[in-house]
Design a protein around this motif. Structure first.
Motif, PDB file in Angstrom:
ATOM      1  N   LYS A  30      30.775 -37.227  -7.516  1.00  0.00           N
ATOM      2  CA  LYS A  30      30.744 -38.453  -6.724  1.00  0.00           C
ATOM      3  C   LYS A  30      31.807 -38.327  -5.639  1.00  0.00           C
ATOM      4  N   THR A  31      31.440 -38.653  -4.434  1.00  0.00           N
ATOM      5  CA  THR A  31      32.378 -38.508  -3.323  1.00  0.00           C
ATOM      6  C   THR A  31      33.168 -39.796  -3.125  1.00  0.00           C
ATOM      7  N   TYR A  32      34.500 -39.655  -3.141  1.00  0.00           N
ATOM      8  CA  TYR A  32      35.408 -40.770  -2.892  1.00  0.00           C
ATOM      9  C   TYR A  32      36.147 -40.503  -1.583  1.00  0.00           C
ATOM     10  N   GLN A  33      37.016 -41.422  -1.220  1.00  0.00           N
ATOM     11  CA  GLN A  33      37.745 -41.278   0.038  1.00  0.00           C
ATOM     12  C   GLN A  33      38.655 -40.039   0.037  1.00  0.00           C
ATOM     13  N   GLY A  34      39.243 -39.748  -1.108  1.00  0.00           N
ATOM     14  CA  GLY A  34      40.138 -38.589  -1.202  1.00  0.00           C
ATOM     15  C   GLY A  34      39.424 -37.276  -1.468  1.00  0.00           C
ATOM     16  N   GLY A  35      38.130 -37.306  -1.720  1.00  0.00           N
ATOM     17  CA  GLY A  35      37.381 -36.083  -2.022  1.00  0.00           C
ATOM     18  C   GLY A  35      36.364 -36.317  -3.129  1.00  0.00           C
ATOM     19  N   ARG A  36      35.858 -35.233  -3.678  1.00  0.00           N
ATOM     20  CA  ARG A  36      34.834 -35.353  -4.728  1.00  0.00           C
ATOM     21  C   ARG A  36      35.481 -35.367  -6.112  1.00  0.00           C
ATOM     22  N   ARG A  37      34.829 -36.110  -7.014  1.00  0.00           N
ATOM     23  CA  ARG A  37      35.255 -36.104  -8.415  1.00  0.00           C
ATOM     24  C   ARG A  37      34.079 -35.633  -9.259  1.00  0.00           C
ATOM     25  N   PHE A  38      34.340 -34.679 -10.143  1.00  0.00           N
ATOM     26  CA  PHE A  38      33.282 -34.093 -10.968  1.00  0.00           C
ATOM     27  C   PHE A  38      33.328 -34.655 -12.381  1.00  0.00           C
ATOM     28  N   ARG A  39      32.156 -34.797 -12.959  1.00  0.00           N
ATOM     29  CA  ARG A  39      32.015 -35.172 -14.375  1.00  0.00           C
ATOM     30  C   ARG A  39      31.002 -34.217 -15.001  1.00  0.00           C
ATOM     31  N   PHE A  40      31.146 -34.000 -16.311  1.00  0.00           N
ATOM     32  CA  PHE A  40      30.290 -33.030 -17.000  1.00  0.00           C
ATOM     33  C   PHE A  40      29.592 -33.680 -18.182  1.00  0.00           C
ATOM     34  N   ALA A  41      28.349 -33.265 -18.410  1.00  0.00           N
ATOM     35  CA  ALA A  41      27.588 -33.706 -19.591  1.00  0.00           C
ATOM     36  C   ALA A  41      27.156 -32.461 -20.353  1.00  0.00           C
ATOM     37  N   ALA A  42      27.425 -32.434 -21.658  1.00  0.00           N
ATOM     38  CA  ALA A  42      27.082 -31.273 -22.493  1.00  0.00           C
ATOM     39  C   ALA A  42      26.083 -31.681 -23.566  1.00  0.00           C
ATOM     40  N   LEU A  43      25.063 -30.841 -23.773  1.00  0.00           N
ATOM     41  CA  LEU A  43      24.069 -31.060 -24.827  1.00  0.00           C
ATOM     42  C   LEU A  43      24.327 -30.033 -25.927  1.00  0.00           C
ATOM     43  N   VAL A  44      24.649 -30.514 -27.142  1.00  0.00           N
ATOM     44  CA  VAL A  44      25.012 -29.634 -28.262  1.00  0.00           C
ATOM     45  C   VAL A  44      24.113 -29.922 -29.457  1.00  0.00           C
ATOM     46  N   ILE A  45      23.682 -28.844 -30.141  1.00  0.00           N
ATOM     47  CA  ILE A  45      22.887 -28.944 -31.368  1.00  0.00           C
ATOM     48  C   ILE A  45      23.740 -28.437 -32.525  1.00  0.00           C
ATOM     49  N   LEU A  46      23.770 -29.179 -33.642  1.00  0.00           N
ATOM     50  CA  LEU A  46      24.451 -28.750 -34.869  1.00  0.00           C
ATOM     51  C   LEU A  46      23.417 -28.633 -35.982  1.00  0.00           C
ATOM     52  N   GLY A  47      23.535 -27.619 -36.827  1.00  0.00           N
ATOM     53  CA  GLY A  47      22.601 -27.475 -37.950  1.00  0.00           C
ATOM     54  C   GLY A  47      23.180 -26.585 -39.027  1.00  0.00           C
ATOM     55  N   PRO A 118      13.330 -26.085 -28.070  1.00  0.00           N
ATOM     56  CA  PRO A 118      12.716 -26.165 -29.409  1.00  0.00           C
ATOM     57  C   PRO A 118      13.130 -25.017 -30.324  1.00  0.00           C
ATOM     58  N   ARG A 119      13.295 -23.809 -29.749  1.00  0.00           N
ATOM     59  CA  ARG A 119      13.704 -22.656 -30.557  1.00  0.00           C
ATOM     60  C   ARG A 119      15.093 -22.884 -31.175  1.00  0.00           C
ATOM     61  N   SER A 120      16.051 -23.351 -30.358  1.00  0.00           N
ATOM     62  CA  SER A 120      17.414 -23.585 -30.849  1.00  0.00           C
ATOM     63  C   SER A 120      17.427 -24.619 -31.967  1.00  0.00           C
ATOM     64  N   ILE A 121      16.679 -25.703 -31.779  1.00  0.00           N
ATOM     65  CA  ILE A 121      16.648 -26.771 -32.781  1.00  0.00           C
ATOM     66  C   ILE A 121      15.991 -26.269 -34.063  1.00  0.00           C
ATOM     67  N   ALA A 122      14.858 -25.558 -33.925  1.00  0.00           N
ATOM     68  CA  ALA A 122      14.135 -25.053 -35.096  1.00  0.00           C
ATOM     69  C   ALA A 122      14.985 -24.061 -35.887  1.00  0.00           C
ATOM     70  N   GLU A 123      15.653 -23.147 -35.192  1.00  0.00           N
ATOM     71  CA  GLU A 123      16.466 -22.140 -35.882  1.00  0.00           C
ATOM     72  C   GLU A 123      17.625 -22.773 -36.637  1.00  0.00           C
ATOM     73  N   LEU A 124      18.302 -23.762 -36.025  1.00  0.00           N
ATOM     74  CA  LEU A 124      19.429 -24.410 -36.700  1.00  0.00           C
ATOM     75  C   LEU A 124      18.976 -25.351 -37.817  1.00  0.00           C
ATOM     76  N   THR A 128      11.800 -20.821 -39.768  1.00  0.00           N
ATOM     77  CA  THR A 128      11.702 -19.421 -39.337  1.00  0.00           C
ATOM     78  C   THR A 128      10.346 -19.079 -38.729  1.00  0.00           C
ATOM     79  N   ASN A 129       9.318 -19.894 -38.992  1.00  0.00           N
ATOM     80  CA  ASN A 129       7.983 -19.651 -38.446  1.00  0.00           C
ATOM     81  C   ASN A 129       7.446 -20.935 -37.834  1.00  0.00           C
ATOM     82  N   LEU A 130       7.193 -20.914 -36.533  1.00  0.00           N
ATOM     83  CA  LEU A 130       6.772 -22.133 -35.833  1.00  0.00           C
ATOM     84  C   LEU A 130       6.098 -21.773 -34.518  1.00  0.00           C
ATOM     85  N   LEU A 131       5.065 -22.550 -34.167  1.00  0.00           N
ATOM     86  CA  LEU A 131       4.431 -22.445 -32.855  1.00  0.00           C
ATOM     87  C   LEU A 131       4.696 -23.749 -32.125  1.00  0.00           C
TER      88      LEU A 131
END
Length: 196
Positions: A30-47, A118-124, A128-131
């Motif tokens: 987002k651009t502000y008067q003093g410059g740009r400010r960055f934000r990050f979004a991370a998508l994580v899978i646990l299994g 889908p592969r990451s979610i299925a493996e975690l 082991t066998n999926l279409l």
């Protein structure tokens, strides 16, 4: 880091039993008067590769903090997936927004034939066998939510029987084919003709 030490220790203990995979990090600015400010979004899978899997999206001004937030959210949103012989019990279509994901059971030795998410979610989850096939939007977040929607709605044959209130111990009657029925009826007619 915004998390206190005690919570971090508990989280470390809990996360040791779960394997994690970071699917992607998105950067917004987002651009502000003093410059740009960055934000990050991370998508994580646990299994745990044994039928339990969770997903989380964390947002922060720094990538490591976003990942930690995503992990804690994933731990809270764990679901149990019914896995039978390394695959899912039946076909299902998961839907989220404009994304649809078709998940189909596969025979032993097939492997996980799927896209990145889908592969990451299925493996975690321990599958082991999926279409699978991604339909509609290929946005990673929407696809991940669609896969989780499909996995949440899976039911084993035993669960369906108990929901319907039918007897689990009762065995099904053998179904006769049309050829077998006509053969028995012809045999009965011949016997009746011989008796006369």
């Amino acid at each position: 880091m915004t998390f206190n030490r005690r919570n971090d220790r508990n989280a470390d203990r809990e996360s040791s039993e779960f394997e994690e995979k970071m699917l992607f990090v998105n950067r917004t600015s987002k651009t502000y008067q003093g410059g740009r400010r960055f934000r990050f979004a991370a998508l994580v899978i646990l299994g745990d590769r044994n039928g339990r899997v969770g997903m989380g999206i964390g947002k922060a001004k720094e990538v490591p903090v976003a990942i930690e937030k995503a992990k804690s959210i994933a731990r809270k949103n764990m679901i149990s997936v019914p896995v039978e012989n390394g695959t899912i019990p039946h076909d299902i279509v998961g839907v989220n927004s404009t994304s649809q994901v078709l998940l189909k059971p596969a025979g032993p030795g097939t492997g996980v034939i799927a896209g990145t998410v889908p592969r990451s979610i299925a493996e975690l989850a321990g599958i082991t066998n999926l279409l699978s096939k991604e339909l509609g939007s290929r946005n990673k977040v929407n696809v991940a939510y669609a896969v989780f929607d499909g996995l949440k709605n899976l039911r084993t044959a035993k669960q369906v029987r108990t929901l319907r209130g039918t007897d689990v111990t009762r065995t099904a009657q053998p179904v006769q084919t049309a050829a077998a029925q006509s053969a028995t009826s012809q045999g009965g007619a011949a016997e009746a003709g011989g008796a006369q």
